[in-house]
Design an enzyme around this catalytic site. Structure first.
Site, PDB file in Angstrom:
ATOM      1  N   GLU A 261       6.220   4.780   5.578  1.00  0.00           N
ATOM      2  CA  GLU A 261       5.563   4.630   4.238  1.00  0.00           C
ATOM      3  C   GLU A 261       4.775   3.001   4.350  1.00  0.00           C
ATOM      4  OE1 GLU A 261       4.941   2.822   0.928  1.00  0.00           O
ATOM      5  OE2 GLU A 261       6.751   3.815   0.215  1.00  0.00           O
ATOM      6  N   GLU A 396      -4.498  -5.657   1.349  1.00  0.00           N
ATOM      7  CA  GLU A 396      -3.432  -5.732   0.807  1.00  0.00           C
ATOM      8  C   GLU A 396      -2.872  -7.200   0.516  1.00  0.00           C
ATOM      9  OE1 GLU A 396       0.318  -3.068   0.158  1.00  0.00           O
ATOM     10  OE2 GLU A 396       0.530  -3.878   2.080  1.00  0.00           O
TER      11      GLU A 396
END
Length: 494
Positions: A261, A396
């Site tokens: 993840e 990000e």
């Protein structure tokens, strides 16, 4: 319980600073240690924790391997009894854990308490799956033959967890791994060693047999050794895309099973018919809750140009008023980032956005006030006029920085939302039912929301991304057992 800034100090028991291998707390073989600091007050040294290497990992894996047969043979219902006891102890220690999270990771105390409750919910849900870990019966092609399927644990697993949810994410790895019949080596982030030690101590107090759950503190050397150890059947990892890719490729030669993840660059679409007050509430929560340090954080607001100015007026009024401060201060509304590296990265992202033509509407600097201790404080920042293909709109940040990107209608907004390599979360605010369902169909993301904050999911729903945000089965759902178990089929003649 209100706590004044600087009032609380968590005294770390000596054994919690060590590794936990085969039911014993023990120092790293090298004797090396790493300093753990409070990001809200860098003068507050939480403790010195073990800095492990390959020798420590090998001991932990060997311990897990020796415990595997006995743990597997118990069956899921008896294994669940240990998890039920762990849930009881977790509830008793919830305030202790919340305080440790806030001091070590930095988040607001109310956010830390929420994380503890999430961990409890995950453990409660997982325990309830014990009587559901079955297979199916199937018709046979021959007479007097019984055909069925069942699950078997994959073996020893390595669980590599991040610092942003230092209790909840390890829990949603440890709990299903143990229930499935795997034995585990937990390798948490070196930035949050205390919380992980407290989690392991909960399972120790619940009577989980020696060797079933082991803890290795440390950084990259420990993680690399875990991936390389041939007795490790699978690695569940939550963290950055580069490290996740390295884990996957590092184990590919031996067909290591991976559950990854990874990052997110999540968009909230604000359409021209959106309820702007609800959209603002959701964006403030999603972008600045936990200082934006969530994989599902709202890092882009893709706003229809027809409502952009009104939306920004309301948003900036809210964000500019947020009070930055320590997590133990009840007046704080935005916590520090986890360390100076994340602080520097956030400020660099803001500077880069300005170079790309973005305009800072509020924030944009390190928060410095006479009443603040020296810590990792970043002002909540809103940047408008961000080009959809610029770094701030594509990469990000993992900090309290929101990029506002203009969209010319719904189709353009969907194009912008899907333009990034990540696909963790997608959210839309609209009054149109038709448009909402079309967005759900077109989002290239794993966790989707309509007219609500776009962060996370429930404890029983898949925590899952798409594209570069995810590889392998989801977490936090019945589907998680597709990682920790493998299928068998059997045919019996009689």
């Amino acid at each position: 319980m209100a706590v004044a800034p600087g009032e609380f100090r968590f005294e770390v028991a000596g054994h919690l600073r060590e590794n936990f291998i085969g039911g014993q707390w023990c120092p790293a073989q090298s004797g090396q240690r790493r300093t753990d600091l409070n990001p809200a007050d860098l003068s507050d040294v939480i403790g010195e924790f073990a800095e492990s290497g390959g020798a420590d990992v090998d001991l932990a894996v060997d311990s897990a391997r020796r415990a595997l047969d006995g743990w597997r043979d118990l069956g899921p219902i008896k294994r669940a009894a240990y998890l039920t006891e762990a849930l009881r102890i977790l509830g008793e220690r919830s305030e202790e854990l919340a305080y440790a999270i806030t001091r070590e990771q930095g988040k607001l105390l109310k956010e830390a308490r929420g994380e503890v409750q999430r961990a409890c919910a995950v453990l409660e849900f997982t325990t309830g799956q014990a009587r559901r870990l079955g297979g199916v019966t199937a018709p046979a092609e021959e007479p007097r033959t019984f055909a069925y399927t069942f699950r078997r644990p994959i073996g020893v697993v390595g669980l590599v967890s991040p610092w942003n949810f230092p209790l909840a994410i390890p829990m949603w790895k440890v709990a299903p791994a143990l229930l499935a019949g795997c034995t585990a080596v937990l390798k948490p982030s070196p930035l949050t060693p205390l919380t992980s030690a407290l989690l392991v101590d909960v399972f120790r107090a619940a009577g989980v047999p020696d060797g079933v759950l082991n803890l290795i503190q440390g950084d990259a050397a420990a993680g690399e050794a875990l991936v390389a150890n041939p007795a490790v059947a699978g690695i569940s990892f939550t963290g950055s895309l580069p490290i996740g890719t390295a884990i996957h490729t590092g184990g590919a030669h031996r067909l290591l099973r991976t559950q990854l993840e990874l990052g997110g660059k999540n968009a909230v679409l604000v359409c021209d018919d959106a309820d702007l007050d609800k959209a603002v509430d959701a964006v403030v929560h999603g972008a600045f809750g936990q200082a934006g340090q969530r994989c599902s954080a709202t890092s882009r607001a893709v706003v229809d140009v027809r409502v952009r100015d009104e939306f920004l007026e309301r948003l900036v009024a809210r964000v500019a008023g947020l009070r930055v401060g320590p997590g133990f201060d009840p007046a704080s509304e935005l916590c520090p980032v986890v360390n100076t590296d994340r602080l520097d990265a956030a400020l660099a992202a803001i500077a880069g956005a300005q170079n790309d033509g973005g305009k800072v509407l509020c924030g944009g600097k390190r928060e410095e006030r006479p009443d603040l201790p020296e810590g990792c404080y970043v002002q909540p920042t809103v940047v408008r006029d961000v080009p959809w293909d610029s770094d701030l709109a594509q990469e990000e940040v993992f900090g309290p920085v929101l990029a506002v990107v203009d969209a010319d209608g719904f189709d353009d907004a969907m194009r912008i939302a899907n333009s990034v390599k990540y696909g963790m979360s997608g959210t839309i605010f609209t009054a149109s039912q038709s448009r909402a369902f079309e967005a759900l169909d077109r989002f290239e993301a794993g966790m989707l929301h309509v007219n609500r904050p776009g962060v996370g999911a429930y404890a029983h729903l898949p925590h899952i991304g798409a594209k570069a945000s995810q590889y392998g089965p989801p977490e936090c759902s019945p589907e998680v057992f597709d990682f920790y178990t493998e299928w068998r089929s059997a045919c019996i003649s009689y």
